[in-house]
Design a protein around this motif. Structure first.
Motif, PDB file in Angstrom:
ATOM      1  N   GLU A   1      32.642   6.541  27.435  1.00 12.64           N
ATOM      2  CA  GLU A   1      33.955   7.061  27.059  1.00 12.64           C
ATOM      3  C   GLU A   1      34.350   8.140  28.053  1.00 12.64           C
ATOM      4  O   GLU A   1      33.537   8.989  28.399  1.00 12.64           O
ATOM      5  CB  GLU A   1      33.915   7.643  25.649  1.00 12.64           C
ATOM      6  CG  GLU A   1      33.853   6.602  24.563  1.00 12.64           C
ATOM      7  CD  GLU A   1      35.062   5.682  24.546  1.00 12.64           C
ATOM      8  OE1 GLU A   1      36.203   6.170  24.674  1.00 12.64           O
ATOM      9  OE2 GLU A   1      34.854   4.467  24.419  1.00 12.64           O
ATOM     10  N   ILE A   2      35.593   8.073  28.505  1.00 10.32           N
ATOM     11  CA  ILE A   2      36.084   9.110  29.400  1.00 10.32           C
ATOM     12  C   ILE A   2      37.373   9.689  28.846  1.00 10.32           C
ATOM     13  O   ILE A   2      38.086   9.034  28.088  1.00 10.32           O
ATOM     14  CB  ILE A   2      36.287   8.593  30.842  1.00 10.32           C
ATOM     15  CG1 ILE A   2      37.333   7.489  30.908  1.00 10.32           C
ATOM     16  CG2 ILE A   2      34.990   8.125  31.443  1.00 10.32           C
ATOM     17  CD1 ILE A   2      37.677   7.080  32.318  1.00 10.32           C
ATOM     18  N   ASN A   3      37.660  10.907  29.244  1.00  8.36           N
ATOM     19  CA  ASN A   3      38.846  11.605  28.802  1.00  8.36           C
ATOM     20  C   ASN A   3      40.049  11.061  29.569  1.00  8.36           C
ATOM     21  O   ASN A   3      40.135  11.216  30.788  1.00  8.36           O
ATOM     22  CB  ASN A   3      38.675  13.110  29.052  1.00  8.36           C
ATOM     23  CG  ASN A   3      39.830  13.922  28.538  1.00  8.36           C
ATOM     24  OD1 ASN A   3      40.970  13.484  28.521  1.00  8.36           O
ATOM     25  ND2 ASN A   3      39.520  15.135  28.120  1.00  8.36           N
ATOM     26  N   LYS A   4      40.963  10.444  28.839  1.00  9.98           N
ATOM     27  CA  LYS A   4      42.116   9.792  29.466  1.00  9.98           C
ATOM     28  C   LYS A   4      42.998  10.796  30.206  1.00  9.98           C
ATOM     29  O   LYS A   4      43.447  10.518  31.326  1.00  9.98           O
ATOM     30  CB  LYS A   4      42.928   9.064  28.392  1.00  9.98           C
ATOM     31  CG  LYS A   4      44.127   8.331  28.909  1.00  9.98           C
ATOM     32  CD  LYS A   4      44.827   7.612  27.770  1.00  9.98           C
ATOM     33  CE  LYS A   4      46.090   6.938  28.231  1.00  9.98           C
ATOM     34  NZ  LYS A   4      46.724   6.175  27.162  1.00  9.98           N
ATOM     35  N   LYS A   5      43.239  11.964  29.603  1.00 11.01           N
ATOM     36  CA  LYS A   5      44.091  12.970  30.252  1.00 11.01           C
ATOM     37  C   LYS A   5      43.467  13.445  31.561  1.00 11.01           C
ATOM     38  O   LYS A   5      44.153  13.576  32.573  1.00 11.01           O
ATOM     39  CB  LYS A   5      44.309  14.169  29.326  1.00 11.01           C
ATOM     40  CG  LYS A   5      45.533  14.100  28.496  1.00 11.01           C
ATOM     41  CD  LYS A   5      45.732  15.413  27.777  1.00 11.01           C
ATOM     42  CE  LYS A   5      47.112  15.419  27.151  1.00 11.01           C
ATOM     43  NZ  LYS A   5      47.347  16.608  26.356  1.00 11.01           N
ATOM     44  N   ARG A   6      42.177  13.730  31.497  1.00  6.39           N
ATOM     45  CA  ARG A   6      41.482  14.201  32.707  1.00  6.39           C
ATOM     46  C   ARG A   6      41.488  13.109  33.776  1.00  6.39           C
ATOM     47  O   ARG A   6      41.729  13.384  34.950  1.00  6.39           O
ATOM     48  CB  ARG A   6      40.059  14.617  32.344  1.00  6.39           C
ATOM     49  CG  ARG A   6      39.229  15.102  33.503  1.00  6.39           C
ATOM     50  CD  ARG A   6      37.838  15.501  33.006  1.00  6.39           C
ATOM     51  NE  ARG A   6      36.866  15.402  34.063  1.00  6.39           N
ATOM     52  CZ  ARG A   6      36.373  16.446  34.717  1.00  6.39           C
ATOM     53  NH1 ARG A   6      36.754  17.656  34.403  1.00  6.39           N
ATOM     54  NH2 ARG A   6      35.485  16.271  35.664  1.00  6.39           N
ATOM     55  N   TYR A   7      41.233  11.866  33.366  1.00  8.75           N
ATOM     56  CA  TYR A   7      41.233  10.750  34.304  1.00  8.75           C
ATOM     57  C   TYR A   7      42.587  10.620  34.992  1.00  8.75           C
ATOM     58  O   TYR A   7      42.665  10.523  36.212  1.00  8.75           O
ATOM     59  CB  TYR A   7      40.875   9.444  33.573  1.00  8.75           C
ATOM     60  CG  TYR A   7      41.265   8.200  34.333  1.00  8.75           C
ATOM     61  CD1 TYR A   7      40.585   7.828  35.486  1.00  8.75           C
ATOM     62  CD2 TYR A   7      42.327   7.396  33.908  1.00  8.75           C
ATOM     63  CE1 TYR A   7      40.948   6.688  36.191  1.00  8.75           C
ATOM     64  CE2 TYR A   7      42.688   6.270  34.604  1.00  8.75           C
ATOM     65  CZ  TYR A   7      42.002   5.919  35.740  1.00  8.75           C
ATOM     66  OH  TYR A   7      42.362   4.801  36.442  1.00  8.75           O
ATOM     67  N   ARG A   8      43.667  10.626  34.206  1.00  6.32           N
ATOM     68  CA  ARG A   8      45.003  10.470  34.779  1.00  6.32           C
ATOM     69  C   ARG A   8      45.348  11.633  35.709  1.00  6.32           C
ATOM     70  O   ARG A   8      45.923  11.431  36.779  1.00  6.32           O
ATOM     71  CB  ARG A   8      46.066  10.348  33.681  1.00  6.32           C
ATOM     72  CG  ARG A   8      45.899   9.150  32.772  1.00  6.32           C
ATOM     73  CD  ARG A   8      45.991   7.857  33.476  1.00  6.32           C
ATOM     74  NE  ARG A   8      47.376   7.579  33.852  1.00  6.32           N
ATOM     75  CZ  ARG A   8      47.753   6.563  34.595  1.00  6.32           C
ATOM     76  NH1 ARG A   8      46.856   5.726  35.048  1.00  6.32           N
ATOM     77  NH2 ARG A   8      48.997   6.381  34.892  1.00  6.32           N
TER      78      ARG A   8
ATOM     79  N   GLU B   1      35.477  10.384  36.686  1.00  2.68           N
ATOM     80  CA  GLU B   1      36.251   9.404  35.911  1.00  2.68           C
ATOM     81  C   GLU B   1      36.874   8.346  36.814  1.00  2.68           C
ATOM     82  O   GLU B   1      36.861   7.159  36.496  1.00  2.68           O
ATOM     83  CB  GLU B   1      37.355  10.098  35.098  1.00  2.68           C
ATOM     84  CG  GLU B   1      36.851  10.982  33.985  1.00  2.68           C
ATOM     85  CD  GLU B   1      36.500  12.374  34.455  1.00  2.68           C
ATOM     86  OE1 GLU B   1      35.980  13.139  33.632  1.00  2.68           O
ATOM     87  OE2 GLU B   1      36.722  12.703  35.634  1.00  2.68           O
TER      88      GLU B   1
ATOM     89  N   GLN C   1      39.003  -0.946  27.435  1.00  2.00           N
ATOM     90  CA  GLN C   1      38.957   0.441  27.880  1.00  2.00           C
ATOM     91  C   GLN C   1      39.892   0.659  29.070  1.00  2.00           C
ATOM     92  O   GLN C   1      40.659   1.627  29.102  1.00  2.00           O
ATOM     93  CB  GLN C   1      37.537   0.833  28.261  1.00  2.00           C
ATOM     94  CG  GLN C   1      37.427   2.285  28.684  1.00  2.00           C
ATOM     95  CD  GLN C   1      36.022   2.678  29.072  1.00  2.00           C
ATOM     96  OE1 GLN C   1      35.251   1.863  29.568  1.00  2.00           O
ATOM     97  NE2 GLN C   1      35.687   3.934  28.867  1.00  2.00           N
TER      98      GLN C   1
ATOM     99  N   LEU D   1      43.288   3.013  29.217  1.00  2.00           N
ATOM    100  CA  LEU D   1      43.455   4.099  30.181  1.00  2.00           C
ATOM    101  C   LEU D   1      44.743   3.958  30.986  1.00  2.00           C
ATOM    102  O   LEU D   1      45.363   4.947  31.361  1.00  2.00           O
ATOM    103  CB  LEU D   1      42.255   4.159  31.136  1.00  2.00           C
ATOM    104  CG  LEU D   1      40.947   4.640  30.542  1.00  2.00           C
ATOM    105  CD1 LEU D   1      39.808   4.447  31.532  1.00  2.00           C
ATOM    106  CD2 LEU D   1      41.046   6.091  30.122  1.00  2.00           C
TER     107      LEU D   1
END
Length: 169
Positions: free
Chosen positions: A5-12, A78, A123, A127
């Protein structure tokens, strides 16, 4: 590859920064290199296409090298994970015909590969905010689950290994 699982906000946010940095670097680097080459080797015809092209190629190679070198940096975690996930899903896509044939035969590794493909795609699409195809994916997953139930197989994404693909007939 294991799904995490990764943090979508951080990834974007990190992806947008990396893309912006790459675009700026490509523009500045290719123009800088091209202008330097033009100054060193002026052309009487006035065409400097080849120097511009060389500037773009050199800058692109440098950017590729830098991205690969810093792929394991915490800022890139990410983005690198999604990059690897896309490569893993692409490997399954290239063998999809054999995977689907294996699922029809009740082949456990094929079912695990398809289950990983669906989970990874879910996933990835989440994202990227690709919600249109998530309904189709739910139907495909239901079909796979019914096949697994038919053959008394428990699906688990952690059971997927890339070696499964090379062993498919």
């Amino acid at each position: 590859m294991k799904l995490i699982e990764i943090n979508k906000k951080r990834y974007r946010a990190h992806l947008n920064r990396i893309i912006t940095a790459c675009i700026l670097s490509l523009a500045i680097g290719s123009l800088g290199i091209a202008q330097t080459l033009i100054a060193l080797f002026p052309s009487s015809s006035g065409s400097h296409f080849h120097w511009n092209l060389i500037g773009v190629i050199i800058t692109s190679l440098c950017l590729g090298f830098i991205l690969i070198k810093y792929k394991n940096h915490s800022f890139m975690a990410e983005v690198a994970y999604v990059w690897d996930l896309k490569q893993a899903l692409n490997k399954i896509t290239r063998k999809m015909r054999k995977v689907r044939q294996g699922v029809e035969r009740g082949d456990i590794p094929a079912m695990q590969a398809l289950n990983f493909y669906y989970a990874g795609s879910r996933q990835l699409w989440h994202l990227d905010d690709n919600n249109i195809t998530l309904d189709e994916l739910t139907l495909w997953q239901a079909d796979l689950n019914s096949q697994a139930k038919k053959y008394n197989i428990v699906l688990d994404v952690s059971q997927y290994d890339v070696q499964i693909l090379s062993n498919l007939n």
